[in-house]
Design a protein around this motif. Structure first.
Motif, PDB file in Angstrom:
ATOM      1  N   SER A 101       0.871  -1.175   0.000  1.00 11.82           N
ATOM      2  CA  SER A 101       0.000   0.000   0.000  1.00 11.82           C
ATOM      3  C   SER A 101       0.906   1.222   0.000  1.00 11.82           C
ATOM      4  O   SER A 101       1.831   1.314   0.808  1.00 11.82           O
ATOM      5  CB  SER A 101      -0.886  -0.021   1.242  1.00 11.82           C
ATOM      6  OG  SER A 101      -1.649   1.143   1.323  1.00 11.82           O
ATOM      7  N   SER A 102       0.643   2.154  -0.911  1.00 11.69           N
ATOM      8  CA  SER A 102       1.503   3.340  -0.992  1.00 11.69           C
ATOM      9  C   SER A 102       0.669   4.611  -0.928  1.00 11.69           C
ATOM     10  O   SER A 102      -0.439   4.666  -1.455  1.00 11.69           O
ATOM     11  CB  SER A 102       2.319   3.323  -2.285  1.00 11.69           C
ATOM     12  OG  SER A 102       1.494   3.435  -3.415  1.00 11.69           O
ATOM     13  N   ARG A 116      -2.823   0.356  -4.022  1.00 13.10           N
ATOM     14  CA  ARG A 116      -2.594  -0.965  -3.438  1.00 13.10           C
ATOM     15  C   ARG A 116      -2.201  -1.934  -4.548  1.00 13.10           C
ATOM     16  O   ARG A 116      -2.790  -1.924  -5.622  1.00 13.10           O
ATOM     17  CB  ARG A 116      -3.854  -1.449  -2.725  1.00 13.10           C
ATOM     18  CG  ARG A 116      -4.175  -0.628  -1.505  1.00 13.10           C
ATOM     19  CD  ARG A 116      -5.507  -1.044  -0.870  1.00 13.10           C
ATOM     20  NE  ARG A 116      -5.810  -0.196   0.263  1.00 13.10           N
ATOM     21  CZ  ARG A 116      -6.428   0.980   0.189  1.00 13.10           C
ATOM     22  NH1 ARG A 116      -6.784   1.453  -0.985  1.00 13.10           N
ATOM     23  NH2 ARG A 116      -6.676   1.688   1.258  1.00 13.10           N
ATOM     24  N   HIS A 117      -1.207  -2.763  -4.247  1.00 14.80           N
ATOM     25  CA  HIS A 117      -0.692  -3.716  -5.225  1.00 14.80           C
ATOM     26  C   HIS A 117      -0.624  -5.097  -4.585  1.00 14.80           C
ATOM     27  O   HIS A 117      -0.279  -5.221  -3.407  1.00 14.80           O
ATOM     28  CB  HIS A 117       0.715  -3.321  -5.684  1.00 14.80           C
ATOM     29  CG  HIS A 117       0.812  -1.903  -6.141  1.00 14.80           C
ATOM     30  ND1 HIS A 117       0.475  -1.505  -7.417  1.00 14.80           N
ATOM     31  CD2 HIS A 117       1.176  -0.773  -5.492  1.00 14.80           C
ATOM     32  CE1 HIS A 117       0.649  -0.200  -7.530  1.00 14.80           C
ATOM     33  NE2 HIS A 117       1.074   0.265  -6.370  1.00 14.80           N
ATOM     34  N   ILE A 173       7.070  -2.269  -8.320  1.00 16.88           N
ATOM     35  CA  ILE A 173       5.816  -1.996  -7.620  1.00 16.88           C
ATOM     36  C   ILE A 173       5.000  -0.978  -8.414  1.00 16.88           C
ATOM     37  O   ILE A 173       3.862  -1.233  -8.769  1.00 16.88           O
ATOM     38  CB  ILE A 173       6.063  -1.458  -6.190  1.00 16.88           C
ATOM     39  CG1 ILE A 173       6.862  -2.452  -5.360  1.00 16.88           C
ATOM     40  CG2 ILE A 173       4.753  -1.098  -5.516  1.00 16.88           C
ATOM     41  CD1 ILE A 173       6.159  -3.753  -5.102  1.00 16.88           C
ATOM     42  N   GLU A 174       5.601   0.193  -8.665  1.00 14.54           N
ATOM     43  CA  GLU A 174       4.867   1.251  -9.371  1.00 14.54           C
ATOM     44  C   GLU A 174       5.837   2.314  -9.848  1.00 14.54           C
ATOM     45  O   GLU A 174       6.918   2.497  -9.278  1.00 14.54           O
ATOM     46  CB  GLU A 174       3.825   1.887  -8.449  1.00 14.54           C
ATOM     47  CG  GLU A 174       4.420   2.629  -7.263  1.00 14.54           C
ATOM     48  CD  GLU A 174       3.374   3.119  -6.258  1.00 14.54           C
ATOM     49  OE1 GLU A 174       2.307   2.502  -6.141  1.00 14.54           O
ATOM     50  OE2 GLU A 174       3.648   4.123  -5.597  1.00 14.54           O
ATOM     51  N   GLU A 231       5.120   6.835   1.778  1.00 11.45           N
ATOM     52  CA  GLU A 231       4.980   5.695   2.682  1.00 11.45           C
ATOM     53  C   GLU A 231       4.524   4.459   1.912  1.00 11.45           C
ATOM     54  O   GLU A 231       3.597   4.517   1.110  1.00 11.45           O
ATOM     55  CB  GLU A 231       3.954   6.043   3.757  1.00 11.45           C
ATOM     56  CG  GLU A 231       3.655   4.921   4.711  1.00 11.45           C
ATOM     57  CD  GLU A 231       2.587   5.310   5.718  1.00 11.45           C
ATOM     58  OE1 GLU A 231       2.854   6.202   6.537  1.00 11.45           O
ATOM     59  OE2 GLU A 231       1.490   4.726   5.655  1.00 11.45           O
ATOM     60  N   PHE A 232       5.186   3.347   2.211  1.00  9.91           N
ATOM     61  CA  PHE A 232       4.855   2.063   1.612  1.00  9.91           C
ATOM     62  C   PHE A 232       4.709   1.049   2.742  1.00  9.91           C
ATOM     63  O   PHE A 232       5.638   0.846   3.519  1.00  9.91           O
ATOM     64  CB  PHE A 232       5.953   1.609   0.646  1.00  9.91           C
ATOM     65  CG  PHE A 232       6.142   2.561  -0.494  1.00  9.91           C
ATOM     66  CD1 PHE A 232       5.472   2.367  -1.694  1.00  9.91           C
ATOM     67  CD2 PHE A 232       6.978   3.662  -0.368  1.00  9.91           C
ATOM     68  CE1 PHE A 232       5.634   3.254  -2.742  1.00  9.91           C
ATOM     69  CE2 PHE A 232       7.144   4.553  -1.406  1.00  9.91           C
ATOM     70  CZ  PHE A 232       6.470   4.350  -2.601  1.00  9.91           C
ATOM     71  N   TRP A 233       3.526   0.440   2.826  1.00 10.51           N
ATOM     72  CA  TRP A 233       3.285  -0.584   3.836  1.00 10.51           C
ATOM     73  C   TRP A 233       3.313  -1.926   3.115  1.00 10.51           C
ATOM     74  O   TRP A 233       2.520  -2.185   2.225  1.00 10.51           O
ATOM     75  CB  TRP A 233       1.937  -0.358   4.514  1.00 10.51           C
ATOM     76  CG  TRP A 233       1.808  -1.168   5.756  1.00 10.51           C
ATOM     77  CD1 TRP A 233       1.644  -2.524   5.845  1.00 10.51           C
ATOM     78  CD2 TRP A 233       1.859  -0.700   7.093  1.00 10.51           C
ATOM     79  NE1 TRP A 233       1.582  -2.918   7.148  1.00 10.51           N
ATOM     80  CE2 TRP A 233       1.714  -1.815   7.934  1.00 10.51           C
ATOM     81  CE3 TRP A 233       2.019   0.557   7.661  1.00 10.51           C
ATOM     82  CZ2 TRP A 233       1.720  -1.708   9.321  1.00 10.51           C
ATOM     83  CZ3 TRP A 233       2.029   0.650   9.032  1.00 10.51           C
ATOM     84  CH2 TRP A 233       1.876  -0.465   9.851  1.00 10.51           C
TER      85      TRP A 233
END
Length: 134
Positions: free
Chosen positions: A47-48, A65-66, A79-80, A92-94
């Motif tokens: 999630s970013s 979200r990925h 990721i993106e 932020e990346f969770w």
């Protein structure tokens, strides 16, 4: 009790914001997940979001979200794409993933203005320069 829950520590999984030069000789930035473990990680969710302030005004990006089914051992995965227009924000990346049925998760935050030329290092997994989250 909450104190009895053992939360496994994330090791050898990190994020990098990398820069490449496209065919038009322009910079292209992208976010990559790097798995430096000797084993695959499964069912990975990323999630970013970006948030912060500029000129006294609050700013926030959309949350993306990925889902990545499998990230093989000793590999990286895109990721993106990310635009330099938001490097002044907290990015932020969770990341949450499974190994042997146990869930691992960690929050990675690239602080404002840390993604810049003087912080670029060579990242062997991506074979390019970027900012590696420690």
């Amino acid at each position: 009790m909450k104190k009895d829950i053992k939360i496994p520590k994330v090791e050898n999984v990190t994020l990098a914001v990398a820069c490449t030069i496209n065919k038009l000789n322009q910079e292209e930035w992208s976010v990559h997940l790097i798995n430096r473990n000797e084993y695959d990680i499964e069912n990975t969710l990323v999630s970013s979001t970006g948030y912060g302030e500029q000129d006294g005004e609050q700013q926030k990006t959309s949350t993306l979200r990925h889902f990545l089914e499998t990230v093989p051992a000793r590999s990286s995965i895109l990721i993106e794409p990310i635009t330099a227009d938001i490097f002044h924000l907290n990015n932020e990346f969770w990341v949450s993933y499974y190994v042997d049925g146990r869930i691992y998760d960690k929050k990675f935050i690239f602080l404002p203005d840390t993604i810049k030329e003087e912080n670029l290092i060579y990242i062997k997994e991506l074979d390019t320069k970027g900012v590696l989250h420690s």
